[in-house]
Scaffold this motif. Structure first.
Motif, PDB file in Angstrom:
ATOM      1  N   VAL A 272       0.852  -1.188   0.000  1.00  0.00           N
ATOM      2  CA  VAL A 272       0.000   0.000   0.000  1.00  0.00           C
ATOM      3  C   VAL A 272       0.890   1.241   0.000  1.00  0.00           C
ATOM      4  CG1 VAL A 272      -1.603   1.377   1.391  1.00  0.00           C
ATOM      5  CG2 VAL A 272      -1.955  -1.087   1.154  1.00  0.00           C
ATOM      6  N   PRO A 273       0.743   2.130  -0.964  1.00  0.00           N
ATOM      7  CA  PRO A 273       1.500   3.386  -0.898  1.00  0.00           C
ATOM      8  C   PRO A 273       1.112   4.179   0.350  1.00  0.00           C
ATOM      9  CG  PRO A 273       0.506   3.078  -3.078  1.00  0.00           C
ATOM     10  CD  PRO A 273      -0.106   2.054  -2.172  1.00  0.00           C
ATOM     11  N   LEU A 274       2.098   4.705   1.034  1.00  0.00           N
ATOM     12  CA  LEU A 274       1.812   5.504   2.222  1.00  0.00           C
ATOM     13  C   LEU A 274       0.881   6.663   1.883  1.00  0.00           C
ATOM     14  CD1 LEU A 274       2.370   6.215   5.204  1.00  0.00           C
ATOM     15  CD2 LEU A 274       4.414   7.455   4.427  1.00  0.00           C
ATOM     16  N   GLU A 275       1.070   7.252   0.713  1.00  0.00           N
ATOM     17  CA  GLU A 275       0.234   8.385   0.321  1.00  0.00           C
ATOM     18  C   GLU A 275      -1.235   7.986   0.184  1.00  0.00           C
ATOM     19  OE1 GLU A 275       4.333   8.936  -1.644  1.00  0.00           O
ATOM     20  OE2 GLU A 275       2.909   7.304  -1.245  1.00  0.00           O
ATOM     21  N   ALA A 276      -1.488   6.780  -0.328  1.00  0.00           N
ATOM     22  CA  ALA A 276      -2.872   6.318  -0.468  1.00  0.00           C
ATOM     23  C   ALA A 276      -3.517   6.135   0.896  1.00  0.00           C
ATOM     24  CB  ALA A 276      -2.905   4.999  -1.245  1.00  0.00           C
ATOM     25  N   ALA A 277      -2.771   5.593   1.839  1.00  0.00           N
ATOM     26  CA  ALA A 277      -3.300   5.432   3.197  1.00  0.00           C
ATOM     27  C   ALA A 277      -3.558   6.792   3.830  1.00  0.00           C
ATOM     28  CB  ALA A 277      -2.333   4.618   4.048  1.00  0.00           C
ATOM     29  N   ALA A 278      -2.646   7.740   3.602  1.00  0.00           N
ATOM     30  CA  ALA A 278      -2.787   9.065   4.202  1.00  0.00           C
ATOM     31  C   ALA A 278      -4.015   9.794   3.672  1.00  0.00           C
ATOM     32  CB  ALA A 278      -1.531   9.896   3.935  1.00  0.00           C
ATOM     33  N   LEU A 279      -4.317   9.659   2.392  1.00  0.00           N
ATOM     34  CA  LEU A 279      -5.473  10.341   1.826  1.00  0.00           C
ATOM     35  C   LEU A 279      -6.788   9.694   2.251  1.00  0.00           C
ATOM     36  CD1 LEU A 279      -4.308  11.114  -1.827  1.00  0.00           C
ATOM     37  CD2 LEU A 279      -4.732  12.768  -0.008  1.00  0.00           C
ATOM     38  N   ASN A 280      -6.797   8.395   2.376  1.00  0.00           N
ATOM     39  CA  ASN A 280      -8.044   7.682   2.667  1.00  0.00           C
ATOM     40  C   ASN A 280      -8.390   7.632   4.146  1.00  0.00           C
ATOM     41  OD1 ASN A 280      -9.416   6.172   0.206  1.00  0.00           O
ATOM     42  ND2 ASN A 280      -7.215   6.242  -0.187  1.00  0.00           N
ATOM     43  N   PHE A 281      -7.391   7.640   5.018  1.00  0.00           N
ATOM     44  CA  PHE A 281      -7.655   7.463   6.441  1.00  0.00           C
ATOM     45  C   PHE A 281      -8.630   8.489   7.025  1.00  0.00           C
ATOM     46  CE2 PHE A 281      -6.557   8.862  10.751  1.00  0.00           C
ATOM     47  CZ  PHE A 281      -7.008   7.763  11.464  1.00  0.00           C
ATOM     48  N   PRO A 282      -8.450   9.813   6.795  1.00  0.00           N
ATOM     49  CA  PRO A 282      -9.337  10.770   7.477  1.00  0.00           C
ATOM     50  C   PRO A 282     -10.800  10.622   7.107  1.00  0.00           C
ATOM     51  CG  PRO A 282      -7.394  11.879   6.585  1.00  0.00           C
ATOM     52  CD  PRO A 282      -7.419  10.503   6.008  1.00  0.00           C
TER      53      PRO A 282
END
Length: 341
Positions: A272-282
């Motif tokens: 999982v790209p860290l950026e994808a997790a960062a955008l989806n988490f909130p």
């Protein structure tokens, strides 16, 4: 290209695309962005289905509003949601130098804080001219707070609460010139005070509820109960979660950098790209309506849109929680435990 999914901003009739464009970077934050690149970036965002754009007079000392307004000039006004901010008046000043407040090539204006009734109205009228519109969808009080203003905070807070700043916002909303009012800040504590002081529709909170830190979780829970929408800005924490070394607009300290690396390592285990997790988490939190990401090129638009659309396995969220990298009470995206809180 289909539009991004949208979510309603409670009580306003507005719907915001779940991914929005933050237009500070287009105004030359840290590095200059030329006019053709800025226009191409806005066009790429539109083509990807982003219909929520956030700007401010402060960004590039009016450069951002000018560029956003030029791009939107031939778009149907009902097809997008536009937010801008008040709290600073931009006064002409030919002595402004490159690098002022982090803007690589600011226009010749000097920002002067003014949260009074007159200041809010004057700032609003200036934004209408630069953006070329007759109304602003979301009008936000910019950068109020103790960390921002230090010893002068009480002076500015008094102007907002007793000097007519909040009253001006309410009048603009009552007149239909603004659809929603709120704050655009980096401090959740002052946002909590503000929603107790006056009826606000939303808070744009930058950097305080992200994959990296969830200290604002109790505040978001309160917003969810009160029907106050939250727009999450700075989902990459000034770039730290997107491969850069900045955090809160400056160099990242070692402990924060170590936490970001730990997050990246867990994400890598699940491809999982860290950026994808960062955008989806909130977006898992029920108060959150949209996530705003700064973008300075068409390539960044395509990358952000791809990360936001990428399906992520629920196991990654569970692993992050099990290793103490996500608050145990934070709602997790679809596929994770304790879905939706």
């Amino acid at each position: 290209m289909n539009k991004f999914p949208s979510r309603p901003l409670p009580g306003t009739g507005l719907r915001l695309s779940t991914l929005g464009l933050g237009a500070a970077a287009l105004a030359g934050l840290y590095d200059a962005v030329d006019a053709p690149t800025a226009a191409a970036t806005l066009r790429a965002a539109w083509d990807q289905g982003l219909r929520f754009i956030d700007t401010a007079p402060f960004y590039g000392y009016t450069r951002s509003e000018n560029r956003v307004g030029a791009f939107l000039s031939d778009r149907c006004r009902e097809d997008y949601v536009l937010s801008t901010k008040v709290g600073r008046l931009m006064e002409p000043d030919d002595s402004i130098l490159p690098g002022a407040d982090g803007w690589a090539d600011p226009l010749p204006f000097r920002p002067v804080y003014d949260y009074s009734y007159r200041g809010v109205m004057q700032s609003f009228e200036g934004s209408l001219r630069r953006l070329g519109v007759q109304r602003i969808d979301i009008l936000l009080v910019h950068d109020i707070g103790r960390l921002t203003h230090g010893a002068r905070h009480e002076l500015h807070w008094h102007a907002l609460t007793h000097g007519g700043g909040f009253r001006a916002l309410q009048e603009l909303r009552d007149q239909g010139l603004v659809r929603a009012i709120g704050l655009g800040v980096n401090e959740w504590e002052i946002a909590q005070e503000a929603i107790a002081a006056t009826p606000l529709d939303c808070v744009l909170l930058a950097g305080r509820y992200t994959l990296l830190e969830q200290g604002a979780l109790p505040f978001l829970d309160r917003c969810a109960r009160a029907g106050v929408g939250v727009i999450v800005g700075g989902p990459f924490n000034s770039g730290l979660l997107a491969g850069q070394a900045k955090y809160d607009y400056s160099s990242a300290p070692p402990d924060i950098t170590a936490r970001a690396r730990a997050l990246a390592a867990v994400c890598a285990e699940f491809d999982v790209p860290l950026e994808a997790a960062a955008l989806n988490f909130p977006l898992a939190h029920p108060a959150v309506v949209s996530v705003l990401a700064g973008m300075r090129s068409p390539a960044q638009v395509l990358a952000n849109a791809g990360w936001m659309r990428q399906p992520l396995p629920g196991e990654v969220w569970q692993a992050l929680r099990d290793r103490g990298l996500i608050h145990p009470e934070a709602p997790l995206p679809l596929g994770g435990v304790k879905e939706g809180g």
